[in-house]
Design an enzyme around this catalytic site. Structure first.
Site, mmCIF file in Angstrom:
data_model
loop_
_atom_site.group_PDB
_atom_site.id
_atom_site.type_symbol
_atom_site.label_atom_id
_atom_site.label_comp_id
_atom_site.label_asym_id
_atom_site.label_seq_id
_atom_site.Cartn_x
_atom_site.Cartn_y
_atom_site.Cartn_z
ATOM 1 N N GLN A 149 0.852 -1.189 0.000
ATOM 2 C CA GLN A 149 0.000 0.000 0.000
ATOM 3 C C GLN A 149 0.885 1.236 0.000
ATOM 4 O O GLN A 149 1.798 1.363 0.824
ATOM 5 C CB GLN A 149 -0.908 0.037 1.231
ATOM 6 C CG GLN A 149 -2.085 -0.907 1.181
ATOM 7 C CD GLN A 149 -3.090 -0.623 2.304
ATOM 8 O OE1 GLN A 149 -2.717 -0.319 3.430
ATOM 9 N NE2 GLN A 149 -4.362 -0.714 1.986
ATOM 10 N N TYR A 192 -7.715 9.974 3.682
ATOM 11 C CA TYR A 192 -6.284 10.253 3.648
ATOM 12 C C TYR A 192 -5.970 11.181 2.470
ATOM 13 O O TYR A 192 -6.859 11.636 1.764
ATOM 14 C CB TYR A 192 -5.501 8.947 3.627
ATOM 15 C CG TYR A 192 -5.723 8.118 4.874
ATOM 16 C CD1 TYR A 192 -5.518 8.670 6.138
ATOM 17 C CD2 TYR A 192 -6.187 6.803 4.799
ATOM 18 C CE1 TYR A 192 -5.751 7.930 7.297
ATOM 19 C CE2 TYR A 192 -6.416 6.058 5.957
ATOM 20 C CZ TYR A 192 -6.200 6.627 7.192
ATOM 21 O OH TYR A 192 -6.443 5.902 8.339
ATOM 22 N N ARG A 204 -9.919 -9.178 9.503
ATOM 23 C CA ARG A 204 -9.999 -9.543 10.918
ATOM 24 C C ARG A 204 -10.323 -11.023 11.089
ATOM 25 O O ARG A 204 -9.909 -11.650 12.064
ATOM 26 C CB ARG A 204 -11.014 -8.654 11.634
ATOM 27 C CG ARG A 204 -10.461 -7.269 11.961
ATOM 28 C CD ARG A 204 -11.479 -6.422 12.686
ATOM 29 N NE ARG A 204 -12.598 -6.091 11.823
ATOM 30 C CZ ARG A 204 -13.716 -5.495 12.223
ATOM 31 N NH1 ARG A 204 -13.882 -5.180 13.500
ATOM 32 N NH2 ARG A 204 -14.684 -5.207 11.372
ATOM 33 N N CYS A 217 -14.245 -14.455 13.955
ATOM 34 C CA CYS A 217 -14.037 -13.135 14.560
ATOM 35 C C CYS A 217 -15.365 -12.603 15.083
ATOM 36 O O CYS A 217 -16.414 -12.781 14.456
ATOM 37 C CB CYS A 217 -13.475 -12.186 13.508
ATOM 38 S SG CYS A 217 -13.501 -10.445 13.964
ATOM 39 N N CYS A 263 -14.744 -7.584 18.196
ATOM 40 C CA CYS A 263 -14.550 -6.858 19.459
ATOM 41 C C CYS A 263 -13.538 -5.728 19.327
ATOM 42 O O CYS A 263 -13.568 -4.762 20.103
ATOM 43 C CB CYS A 263 -14.113 -7.816 20.559
ATOM 44 S SG CYS A 263 -12.414 -8.438 20.375
ATOM 45 N N CYS A 319 -6.775 -6.272 17.965
ATOM 46 C CA CYS A 319 -6.309 -6.008 16.601
ATOM 47 C C CYS A 319 -6.097 -4.511 16.440
ATOM 48 O O CYS A 319 -5.040 -3.986 16.786
ATOM 49 C CB CYS A 319 -7.268 -6.596 15.570
ATOM 50 S SG CYS A 319 -9.013 -6.226 15.851
ATOM 51 N N CYS A 342 -5.029 -11.047 18.865
ATOM 52 C CA CYS A 342 -6.455 -11.357 18.843
ATOM 53 C C CYS A 342 -6.822 -11.941 20.196
ATOM 54 O O CYS A 342 -6.085 -12.779 20.725
ATOM 55 C CB CYS A 342 -6.768 -12.368 17.735
ATOM 56 S SG CYS A 342 -8.495 -12.926 17.710
ATOM 57 N N GLU A 400 -15.876 -27.657 35.235
ATOM 58 C CA GLU A 400 -16.556 -26.374 35.392
ATOM 59 C C GLU A 400 -17.702 -26.555 36.375
ATOM 60 O O GLU A 400 -18.548 -27.447 36.205
ATOM 61 C CB GLU A 400 -17.074 -25.885 34.035
ATOM 62 C CG GLU A 400 -18.133 -24.802 34.085
ATOM 63 C CD GLU A 400 -17.680 -23.536 34.826
ATOM 64 O OE1 GLU A 400 -18.492 -22.973 35.584
ATOM 65 O OE2 GLU A 400 -16.502 -23.135 34.644
ATOM 66 N N GLN A 457 -17.636 -15.192 32.237
ATOM 67 C CA GLN A 457 -18.335 -13.918 32.068
ATOM 68 C C GLN A 457 -18.786 -13.661 30.636
ATOM 69 O O GLN A 457 -19.621 -12.782 30.399
ATOM 70 C CB GLN A 457 -17.446 -12.768 32.535
ATOM 71 C CG GLN A 457 -17.207 -12.756 34.037
ATOM 72 C CD GLN A 457 -16.339 -11.592 34.457
ATOM 73 O OE1 GLN A 457 -16.660 -10.432 34.206
ATOM 74 N NE2 GLN A 457 -15.210 -11.901 35.085
#
Length: 655
Positions: free
Chosen positions: A103, A175, A325, A348, A351, A355, A367, A418, A426
């Site tokens: 790029q 840009y 991602r 993915c 979140c 990244c 990640c 568990e 969570q």
């Protein structure tokens, strides 16, 4: 070729290059460059995605002029000394049959930082400020414009000499080339401004310079936002007119379409759209571009699964899909798709934490689900063990699941216990909040990896002294997590005070009336619970200890959640700490002045006051030697999924 995704796994001719399939990793910052140069870590990162089957790797931006250093860790292509590093990278990618483009980049007014902390002088077509970064640029002189335009050509020549297959000029996200094209930013009255022809001159000459200096057969493409989705950004009509003119002049071998602009908070969200954005939502923009050009069109925008990419290509909306991602999260996504192992893809969840969130904090890319990303030289090829151990994992949250998956994959005999009915910790709470349902995929992915690796998972199983003795483990991974913290508060008249976990689970019923959410951390919990209650048509006041709600979230995620909070009419009180409550008033203290702050007419309080480690059971106290116990995740110190999964990996790698 797979029959399930025939379009996705068909070759694509781009200029003089044939790409083996339609999956690409688009240009994105990694913070793996050093002093503007390619590093071994950067090579290993891209080689992992090439080895995983991506057809095309587009490298992160390469500055074309010294004034293009918008961060301290940008790649630079301004000197012939860069050629050997790029050559090593190209060789590594080509080794696996993939193609690689660079790029070519100049940020214009979108400058983030300088090497010594002083504010750099930003160059732009005109002295039009950037709203997001609060940068006032200096209008470029004619000589400076020619310098930068020549820089595009010189950089293209160097990357061809290094063995790359092509380059793309970055005119996306507001840009420098987009700034010249924009009538809102470019107010010049000379030959570089005015009508569309004048405003397009910079981009036209940059493309022509890249073609002329790189020579025939070298691919030259364009990356552009199909719509900058910003109050002062380029709209779709102008973009279509510009790309049609450039294509008609034979300057383009392909167009890569995305959305958004770096110049505003609302536009920047689309640079790496969070999970509230639907899969492939930018495909309609790509379809409009494809209708006005005769070259291949690529598209980027939350394309996470092969079936999504296949449909976009089959429908004729684009010729190739950037799954960037998705490849950060699972470098082997292409080969898994080609082999029909779709259920094994580590999806993915958008979140953004490790990244682009890492990039914006100046840390190397990773990640939260796959911490091997960015750490390929350390973790990507863990050896199979020579001595098999019996490994007991206590706790089925992200830390425990990752430890179980990696340990089992290395050849250990792994059993995970568990105490709850489901694994996930969570994450099972997070997925219940508005706009975060996709986050539950973290558990789906980690549990699937652990089971496929051969780990035995037992739910509803609490480890005590008897169970520990019966297991007779050679090693114990303790991943018992955390519980809600309830600080000491001055309470009078028996106010309703609940913790966020119980509210999310629906264990308790809040009385009618205004609810105060007291948020100590400033992450997804406080803001998420506020949105959760507002969705139930509750009046909500979110009181945060920091300067802003969601202060510790990645900025695009925060922006999306804050926008929703504004729409839901959530009141936000910053810079306050919770002191106490009575039947209808919450008492707070300002963190700057130490003065009192009262919220009156309150029916209940929800606490989002952080967590405390859960350290029960203690394997050492139950007779396991301390050198055979590895504690990971929140039971060490409550943090996030990212740290939990990384520590699970690290522990399993050490067994």
């Amino acid at each position: 070729m797979t029959t399930r995704f025939p379009h996705l796994f068909s070759p694509l001719r781009i200029g003089g290059v044939t790409v083996p399939n339609r999956i690409l990793s688009s240009g994105h910052d990694t913070v793996l460059a050093e002093d503007g140069a390619v590093t071994d870590d950067l090579i290993a990162y891209h080689e992992a995605r090439a080895a995983g089957g991506a057809g095309l790797i587009v490298l992160q931006v390469s500055g074309v002029h010294e004034s293009a250093r918008y961060t301290t860790h940008v790649l630079m292509a301004t000197d012939d000394a860069c050629v050997p590093g790029y050559a090593r990278l190209a060789e590594a990618v080509h080794r696996h049959g993939a193609k690689v483009f660079g790029q070519l980049f100049h940020p214009g007014r979108e400058i983030l930082e300088s090497k010594d902390g002083t504010a750099p002088v930003a160059w732009a077509p005109s002295a039009t400020p950037s709203e997001r970064f609060h940068v006032m640029p200096r209008a470029m002189t004619e000589a400076e414009i020619h310098e930068v335009v020549d820089g595009y050509g010189q950089a293209a020549r160097r990357l061809r000499e290094a063995g790359l297959d092509g380059v793309e000029i970055v005119a996306s996200h507001g840009y420098l080339p987009a700034q010249f094209l924009s009538p809102h930013v470019n107010v010049r009255t000379d030959g570089w401004g005015g009508d569309l022809g004048g405003r397009l001159r910079f981009l036209r000459e940059a493309l022509r310079g890249a073609r002329d200096q790189a020579g025939p057969g070298f691919v030259v493409g364009l990356r552009v936002s199909g719509d900058e989705l910003s109050h002062d950004g380029l709209d779709t009509g102008l973009v279509l007119e510009a790309v049609a003119l450039l294509d008609a002049e034979g300057l383009l071998d392909y167009v890569s379409v995305c959305a958004g602009s770096s110049s505003s908070l609302s536009g920047a969200e689309h640079i790496a759209p969070p999970m509230v954005r639907s899969a492939g939502y930018t495909a309609p923009l790509a379809a409009k571009v494809r209708a006005v050009v005769g070259v291949p069109v690529m598209v980027a925008g939350r394309i996470n699964q092969p079936q999504e990419a296949e449909q976009i290509i089959a429908d004729g909306r684009a010729d190739a899909c950037a799954m960037t991602r998705a490849l950060i999260c699972d470098p082997e996504l292409p080969v898994k798709s080609a082999q029909g192992r779709v259920e094994e893809i580590r999806a993915c969840v958008g979140c953004n934490q490790a990244c682009i969130g890492h990039f914006q904090l100046g840390h190397p890319i990773s990640c939260i689900q796959h911490p091997e990303t960015g750490r390929e030289r350390r973790f990507a090829a863990l050896p199979t063990v020579t001595r098999r151990k019996r490994v007991l994992v206590i706790g089925g949250g992200p830390a425990g699941l990752k430890a179980a998956a990696v340990a089992a994959a290395r050849g250990h005999e792994v059993e995970l216990h568990e105490a709850g009915r489901r694994v996930g910790g969570q994450v099972l709470l997070a997925e219940r909040l508005p706009g975060r349902a996709e986050f539950g995929g973290v558990v789906t992915n980690l549990e699937g990896e652990a089971r496929r690796a051969g780990a035995r998972i037992r739910t509803g199983s609490r480890i005590d002294a008897v169970a520990l003795a019966a297991a007779a483990p050679d090693a114990v991974v303790l991943a018992t997590g955390a519980r809600p913290r309830r600080p000491h508060l001055e309470l009078m008249d028996e106010p309703v005070v609940l913790d966020a976990w119980s509210v999310i689970r629906g264990d308790a019923v809040l009385p009618r009336g205004r609810i105060v959410v007291a948020d100590w951390r400033g992450d997804w919990i406080g803001l998420g619970v506020a949105l959760h209650l507002a969705a139930q048509r509750r009046k909500v006041t979110l009181c945060v200890t920091g300067f802003a709600a969601g202060e510790h979230l990645q900025q695009y995620v925060r922006a999306a959640m804050l926008a929703e909070a504004v729409r839901a009419r959530v009141d936000i009180v910053p810079n306050v700490r919770l002191h106490g409550a009575d039947a209808d008033t919450v008492y707070l203290q300002h963190t700057l002045t130490e003065g009192p702050v009262l919220v009156e007419g309150v029916a209940g309080v929800v606490l989002a006051q952080g967590h405390l480690p859960v350290t029960d059971p203690d394997p050492v106290a139950l007779g396991i030697p301390s050198d055979r116990v590895l504690a990971v995740g929140d039971c060490v110190a409550p943090r996030t999924v990212e740290e939990a999964v990384l520590e699970g990996l690290t522990a399993a790698a050490a067994l």
